[in-house]
Scaffold this motif. Structure first.
Motif, mmCIF file in Angstrom:
data_model
loop_
_atom_site.group_PDB
_atom_site.id
_atom_site.type_symbol
_atom_site.label_atom_id
_atom_site.label_comp_id
_atom_site.label_asym_id
_atom_site.label_seq_id
_atom_site.Cartn_x
_atom_site.Cartn_y
_atom_site.Cartn_z
ATOM 1 N N GLY A 85 -68.834 93.689 -5.731
ATOM 2 C CA GLY A 85 -69.042 94.739 -4.605
ATOM 3 C C GLY A 85 -67.483 95.816 -5.526
ATOM 4 O O GLY A 85 -67.020 95.320 -5.958
ATOM 5 N N ARG A 86 -68.195 96.887 -4.525
ATOM 6 C CA ARG A 86 -67.192 97.808 -5.066
ATOM 7 C C ARG A 86 -66.036 97.616 -3.921
ATOM 8 O O ARG A 86 -66.264 97.549 -2.203
ATOM 9 C CB ARG A 86 -66.827 99.175 -5.222
ATOM 10 C CG ARG A 86 -67.993 99.295 -6.288
ATOM 11 C CD ARG A 86 -67.562 99.549 -7.761
ATOM 12 N NE ARG A 86 -66.582 99.860 -8.377
ATOM 13 C CZ ARG A 86 -66.914 101.238 -8.493
ATOM 14 N NH1 ARG A 86 -68.341 101.731 -8.410
ATOM 15 N NH2 ARG A 86 -66.009 101.715 -8.910
ATOM 16 N N ALA A 87 -64.758 98.081 -3.572
ATOM 17 C CA ALA A 87 -63.537 98.835 -2.527
ATOM 18 C C ALA A 87 -62.669 99.835 -2.673
ATOM 19 O O ALA A 87 -62.446 100.457 -4.268
ATOM 20 C CB ALA A 87 -62.759 96.898 -2.830
ATOM 21 N N GLU A 95 -58.908 105.478 -4.962
ATOM 22 C CA GLU A 95 -59.997 106.083 -4.600
ATOM 23 C C GLU A 95 -61.157 105.537 -4.247
ATOM 24 O O GLU A 95 -61.152 104.166 -4.595
ATOM 25 C CB GLU A 95 -60.468 107.846 -6.025
ATOM 26 C CG GLU A 95 -61.470 106.568 -7.325
ATOM 27 C CD GLU A 95 -60.414 105.311 -8.260
ATOM 28 O OE1 GLU A 95 -61.238 104.893 -9.095
ATOM 29 O OE2 GLU A 95 -59.300 105.818 -7.819
ATOM 30 N N ALA A 96 -61.986 106.358 -3.192
ATOM 31 C CA ALA A 96 -63.374 105.469 -3.726
ATOM 32 C C ALA A 96 -63.998 104.715 -4.052
ATOM 33 O O ALA A 96 -63.848 104.912 -5.072
ATOM 34 C CB ALA A 96 -64.727 106.557 -2.668
ATOM 35 N N ASP A 97 -64.113 103.453 -3.560
ATOM 36 C CA ASP A 97 -64.741 102.488 -4.500
ATOM 37 C C ASP A 97 -64.336 102.104 -6.433
ATOM 38 O O ASP A 97 -64.839 102.092 -7.080
ATOM 39 C CB ASP A 97 -66.662 102.448 -4.379
ATOM 40 C CG ASP A 97 -66.986 102.510 -3.768
ATOM 41 O OD1 ASP A 97 -66.523 102.080 -3.109
ATOM 42 O OD2 ASP A 97 -68.071 102.914 -3.290
ATOM 43 N N GLY A 98 -62.951 102.185 -6.253
ATOM 44 C CA GLY A 98 -62.174 102.064 -7.461
ATOM 45 C C GLY A 98 -61.812 100.811 -7.734
ATOM 46 O O GLY A 98 -61.079 100.826 -8.880
ATOM 47 N N LEU A 99 -62.285 99.801 -6.879
ATOM 48 C CA LEU A 99 -61.915 98.412 -7.225
ATOM 49 C C LEU A 99 -62.708 97.407 -6.979
ATOM 50 O O LEU A 99 -64.176 98.246 -6.490
ATOM 51 C CB LEU A 99 -60.893 97.441 -5.708
ATOM 52 C CG LEU A 99 -59.535 97.826 -5.550
ATOM 53 C CD1 LEU A 99 -58.819 97.885 -4.429
ATOM 54 C CD2 LEU A 99 -58.523 98.691 -7.444
ATOM 55 N N VAL A 100 -62.638 97.083 -8.010
ATOM 56 C CA VAL A 100 -64.481 95.811 -8.165
ATOM 57 C C VAL A 100 -63.955 94.633 -7.774
ATOM 58 O O VAL A 100 -62.674 93.730 -7.575
ATOM 59 C CB VAL A 100 -64.214 95.388 -9.276
ATOM 60 C CG1 VAL A 100 -65.245 94.356 -9.607
ATOM 61 C CG2 VAL A 100 -65.001 96.550 -9.931
ATOM 62 N N LEU A 101 -64.703 94.129 -6.365
ATOM 63 C CA LEU A 101 -64.091 92.714 -5.544
ATOM 64 C C LEU A 101 -65.322 91.573 -6.091
ATOM 65 O O LEU A 101 -65.831 92.006 -6.271
ATOM 66 C CB LEU A 101 -64.787 92.870 -4.439
ATOM 67 C CG LEU A 101 -64.911 92.555 -3.266
ATOM 68 C CD1 LEU A 101 -64.042 92.939 -2.048
ATOM 69 C CD2 LEU A 101 -65.804 91.225 -3.209
ATOM 70 N N VAL A 102 -64.532 90.551 -6.312
ATOM 71 C CA VAL A 102 -65.311 89.642 -6.751
ATOM 72 C C VAL A 102 -65.125 88.522 -5.959
ATOM 73 O O VAL A 102 -63.879 87.708 -5.641
ATOM 74 C CB VAL A 102 -64.748 89.079 -8.199
ATOM 75 C CG1 VAL A 102 -65.486 87.052 -8.490
ATOM 76 C CG2 VAL A 102 -64.689 89.757 -8.895
ATOM 77 N N ALA A 103 -66.216 87.689 -5.299
ATOM 78 C CA ALA A 103 -66.085 86.951 -4.223
ATOM 79 C C ALA A 103 -66.843 85.672 -4.831
ATOM 80 O O ALA A 103 -67.394 85.440 -5.406
ATOM 81 C CB ALA A 103 -67.046 86.737 -2.711
#
Length: 171
Positions: free
Chosen positions: A109-111, A120-128
């Motif tokens: 998802g995005r973080a 900035e809003a949703d500038g990171l990618v989150l991998v669980a």
């Protein structure tokens, strides 16, 4: 100069104490997280997509302020990300390739923020993903090359394909 000496000594003493506390804290965190290991090995499968960026941090799942000191994922670094039909490879300079096979992936998802990083809003990618000991981890990546939504979509497609193949194998 003699009037400045006590101030200088106080500042140096405080700096040494602060550095000692940081080293103590990092070693304590390393002991706490010693059982959590990032799976390493060469990327397997056919490459679906490649991205470049910065590895930011790994935290406990849904706890973006609880950094984990996971071997091979302890420090920020440049990263080349490859999504294959078997998993996701994170290749960082000076470290073995971390390969998260499709069965380990719990989502993407995005973080906007994680420990010591706000973008900035949703500038990171989150991998669980799930470590061998069962700990669910969130790894954060800041893409520099490529569309973050495309990386999230590729990982989710990989998870869907893996789940479909697993259900087909059960039948």
């Amino acid at each position: 100069m003699s009037q400045q000496l006590p101030g200088i000594l106080l500042f140096v003493s405080l700096a040494i104490v602060a550095l000692a506390l940081m080293v103590w804290g990092w070693r304590r965190r390393a002991r706490r997280d010693a059982g959590i290991a990032a799976p390493t090995g060469p990327a397997r499968g056919t490459r679906r997509a490649s991205f470049g960026g910065l590895y930011v941090a790994t935290t406990r799942h849904d706890q973006p302020l609880d950094r984990l000191n996971v071997r091979h994922l302890a420090f920020r670094s440049r990263v080349a990300i490859a999504v294959t039909d078997a998993g996701v490879a994170l290749d960082m300079p000076g470290e073995p390739t971390v390969f998260l096979d499709a069965g380990r992936l719990d989502g993407a998802g995005r973080a906007t923020w994680t420990i010591d990083r706000v973008v900035e809003a949703d500038g990171l990618v989150l991998v669980a993903w799930t470590a061998d000991d069962g700990t669910v981890c969130d790894t954060y990546i800041r893409l520099q090359d490529g569309d973050p939504d495309a990386l999230v979509a590729e990982i989710e497609r990989l998870r869907t394909d893996f789940a479909s193949a697993a259900m087909g194998a059960e039948l």
